[in-house]
Design a protein around this motif. Structure first.
Motif, PDB file in Angstrom:
ATOM      1  N   THR A   9       1.139  -1.207  -0.399  1.00  0.00           N
ATOM      2  CA  THR A   9      -0.119  -0.053  -0.083  1.00  0.00           C
ATOM      3  C   THR A   9       0.374   1.640  -0.380  1.00  0.00           C
ATOM      4  OG1 THR A   9      -0.556   0.140   2.264  1.00  0.00           O
ATOM      5  CG2 THR A   9      -1.784  -1.103   1.087  1.00  0.00           C
ATOM      6  N   GLY A  10       2.018   1.253   0.880  1.00  0.00           N
ATOM      7  CA  GLY A  10       3.151   2.263   0.669  1.00  0.00           C
ATOM      8  C   GLY A  10       3.634   2.851  -0.748  1.00  0.00           C
ATOM      9  N   ASP A  11       3.120   1.540  -1.899  1.00  0.00           N
ATOM     10  CA  ASP A  11       4.392   2.228  -3.083  1.00  0.00           C
ATOM     11  C   ASP A  11       3.453   2.183  -3.887  1.00  0.00           C
ATOM     12  OD1 ASP A  11       6.489   2.067  -5.209  1.00  0.00           O
ATOM     13  OD2 ASP A  11       5.990   0.039  -6.265  1.00  0.00           O
ATOM     14  N   VAL A  12       2.146   3.049  -4.042  1.00  0.00           N
ATOM     15  CA  VAL A  12       1.026   3.399  -5.071  1.00  0.00           C
ATOM     16  C   VAL A  12       1.137   4.826  -5.046  1.00  0.00           C
ATOM     17  CG1 VAL A  12      -1.298   4.053  -5.516  1.00  0.00           C
ATOM     18  CG2 VAL A  12      -1.037   2.040  -3.579  1.00  0.00           C
ATOM     19  N   ARG A  13       1.158   5.572  -6.645  1.00  0.00           N
ATOM     20  CA  ARG A  13       1.640   6.508  -6.743  1.00  0.00           C
ATOM     21  C   ARG A  13       0.335   7.134  -7.501  1.00  0.00           C
ATOM     22  NH1 ARG A  13       7.318   4.798  -9.509  1.00  0.00           N
ATOM     23  NH2 ARG A  13       8.271   4.303  -7.752  1.00  0.00           N
ATOM     24  N   PRO A  14       0.040   7.639  -7.631  1.00  0.00           N
ATOM     25  CA  PRO A  14      -1.025   9.131  -8.721  1.00  0.00           C
ATOM     26  C   PRO A  14      -1.015   8.716 -10.183  1.00  0.00           C
ATOM     27  CG  PRO A  14      -0.081  10.416  -7.327  1.00  0.00           C
ATOM     28  CD  PRO A  14       0.605   9.517  -6.638  1.00  0.00           C
ATOM     29  N   ALA A  15      -1.878   8.654 -10.865  1.00  0.00           N
ATOM     30  CA  ALA A  15      -2.165   8.791 -11.813  1.00  0.00           C
ATOM     31  C   ALA A  15      -0.856  10.009 -12.217  1.00  0.00           C
ATOM     32  CB  ALA A  15      -3.337   8.022 -12.320  1.00  0.00           C
ATOM     33  N   LYS A  16      -0.950  10.039 -13.292  1.00  0.00           N
ATOM     34  CA  LYS A  16      -0.349  11.543 -14.240  1.00  0.00           C
ATOM     35  C   LYS A  16      -1.359  11.853 -15.351  1.00  0.00           C
ATOM     36  CE  LYS A  16       4.762  10.561 -14.119  1.00  0.00           C
ATOM     37  NZ  LYS A  16       5.879  11.675 -14.465  1.00  0.00           N
ATOM     38  N   ASN A  17      -1.203  12.857 -15.247  1.00  0.00           N
ATOM     39  CA  ASN A  17      -2.026  14.193 -15.815  1.00  0.00           C
ATOM     40  C   ASN A  17      -1.514  14.324 -16.306  1.00  0.00           C
ATOM     41  OD1 ASN A  17      -4.778  14.953 -16.866  1.00  0.00           O
ATOM     42  ND2 ASN A  17      -4.090  16.923 -15.411  1.00  0.00           N
ATOM     43  N   VAL A  18      -1.749  13.327 -18.326  1.00  0.00           N
ATOM     44  CA  VAL A  18      -0.946  13.903 -19.421  1.00  0.00           C
ATOM     45  C   VAL A  18      -1.355  14.505 -20.238  1.00  0.00           C
ATOM     46  CG1 VAL A  18       0.425  13.370 -21.559  1.00  0.00           C
ATOM     47  CG2 VAL A  18      -0.003  11.531 -19.264  1.00  0.00           C
ATOM     48  N   ILE A  19      -1.809  15.990 -20.462  1.00  0.00           N
ATOM     49  CA  ILE A  19      -2.208  16.936 -21.718  1.00  0.00           C
ATOM     50  C   ILE A  19      -1.722  16.661 -23.143  1.00  0.00           C
ATOM     51  CG2 ILE A  19      -2.131  19.328 -22.279  1.00  0.00           C
ATOM     52  CD1 ILE A  19      -1.229  19.526 -18.878  1.00  0.00           C
ATOM     53  N   TYR A  20      -2.817  16.810 -23.168  1.00  0.00           N
ATOM     54  CA  TYR A  20      -2.930  15.850 -25.196  1.00  0.00           C
ATOM     55  C   TYR A  20      -2.810  17.394 -25.702  1.00  0.00           C
ATOM     56  CZ  TYR A  20      -2.021  11.494 -24.299  1.00  0.00           C
ATOM     57  OH  TYR A  20      -1.365  10.102 -23.534  1.00  0.00           O
ATOM     58  N   CYS A  21      -2.405  18.042 -26.665  1.00  0.00           N
ATOM     59  CA  CYS A  21      -2.470  18.900 -27.866  1.00  0.00           C
ATOM     60  C   CYS A  21      -3.884  19.102 -28.658  1.00  0.00           C
ATOM     61  CB  CYS A  21      -1.322  19.242 -28.737  1.00  0.00           C
ATOM     62  SG  CYS A  21      -1.284  20.829 -30.580  1.00  0.00           S
ATOM     63  N   GLY A  22      -5.165  20.426 -28.572  1.00  0.00           N
ATOM     64  CA  GLY A  22      -6.134  20.014 -30.000  1.00  0.00           C
ATOM     65  C   GLY A  22      -5.983  19.684 -31.068  1.00  0.00           C
ATOM     66  N   VAL A  23      -4.441  19.740 -31.395  1.00  0.00           N
ATOM     67  CA  VAL A  23      -4.606  20.778 -32.480  1.00  0.00           C
ATOM     68  C   VAL A  23      -3.772  19.081 -33.460  1.00  0.00           C
ATOM     69  CG1 VAL A  23      -3.251  21.969 -34.469  1.00  0.00           C
ATOM     70  CG2 VAL A  23      -4.328  22.978 -32.785  1.00  0.00           C
ATOM     71  N   CYS A  24      -2.440  19.011 -33.352  1.00  0.00           N
ATOM     72  CA  CYS A  24      -1.666  17.550 -33.243  1.00  0.00           C
ATOM     73  C   CYS A  24      -2.533  16.276 -33.112  1.00  0.00           C
ATOM     74  CB  CYS A  24      -1.108  17.611 -34.046  1.00  0.00           C
ATOM     75  SG  CYS A  24      -0.053  17.653 -32.460  1.00  0.00           S
ATOM     76  N   THR A  25      -2.462  16.165 -31.438  1.00  0.00           N
ATOM     77  CA  THR A  25      -3.428  14.863 -30.534  1.00  0.00           C
ATOM     78  C   THR A  25      -2.452  14.605 -29.508  1.00  0.00           C
ATOM     79  OG1 THR A  25      -3.531  13.444 -31.833  1.00  0.00           O
ATOM     80  CG2 THR A  25      -5.161  14.853 -31.173  1.00  0.00           C
ATOM     81  N   LEU A  26      -1.279  15.019 -29.995  1.00  0.00           N
ATOM     82  CA  LEU A  26       0.302  14.704 -29.547  1.00  0.00           C
ATOM     83  C   LEU A  26       0.225  15.300 -27.805  1.00  0.00           C
ATOM     84  CD1 LEU A  26       2.807  14.836 -32.638  1.00  0.00           C
ATOM     85  CD2 LEU A  26       2.034  12.331 -31.480  1.00  0.00           C
TER      86      LEU A  26
END
Length: 195
Positions: A9-26
């Motif tokens: 239980t001590g090794d649980v990390r929160p999920a990363k919030n990845v931002i994607y471009c609204g134009v090219c979706t990368l």
């Protein structure tokens, strides 16, 4: 039954919030490889100014170039200039194409008092034909579909005489289409129409 291993239980990390471009979706860090760098930069500046400052600041560009050799720096500068020139040329071609393109709205007589309205040239202005046909069908309460033309293109066919309403709809919903590029034509008899 198989044993299942559980993570401590001590090794649980929160999920990363990845931002994607609204134009090219990368992700914004990879927009330079998408081919629409200038538009991506404008989108990032308007939607995530803090991330824009981090990626496109002069300090970040200088830091990225300092890790390259002298030859690689020169190549990177040439590539950046080529990409910028290519993007400007493509934008100029698109705007010129839009300026010369025309939307043709034909009122075609089928049988005596029956009419069909055919709208062609919408794709030059980035208007999705299938969505537009569906919207016309709902708005005018008639049958509407996308059909292929003899020249190989596609057009929206709406049952009924709704040519003036289509012109009005275009001016309301698609302001980017200049009114001088919309042309209304009336045909007398459609080829292949039954008697």
């Amino acid at each position: 039954m198989a044993d299942t291993a559980t993570a401590p239980t001590g090794d649980v990390r929160p999920a990363k919030n990845v931002i994607y471009c609204g134009v090219c979706t990368l992700p914004p860090e990879y927009c330079e490889f998408g081919g629409t760098t200038k538009k991506c930069e404008e989108w990032l500046e308007s939607h995530h100014p803090d991330l824009h400052d981090e990626i496109y600041s002069p300090d970040a560009a200088a830091a990225a170039l300092s890790t390259l050799s002298v030859d690689a720096q020169k190549r990177a500068e040439k590539d950046a200039q080529k990409k910028a020139a290519k993007a400007v040329a493509q934008e100029a071609r698109e705007s010129e194409k839009r300026a010369t393109s025309r939307i043709t709205i034909k009122r075609v007589e089928r049988n005596k008092r029956k009419y069909v309205t055919e709208i062609s040239g919408l794709e030059h202005f980035g208007i999705d034909l299938k969505k537009t046909a569906k919207e016309f069908g709902k708005k005018f309460a008639t049958g509407s579909s996308v059909t292929k033309t003899a020249s190989g293109g596609e057009e929206v066919t709406v049952q009924g005489d709704v040519s003036e309403d289509v012109v009005e709809w275009l001016s309301e919903n698609h302001g980017e289409v200049p009114e001088e590029n919309v042309e209304c034509v009336e045909d007398k008899k459609k080829k292949g129409g039954g008697a």
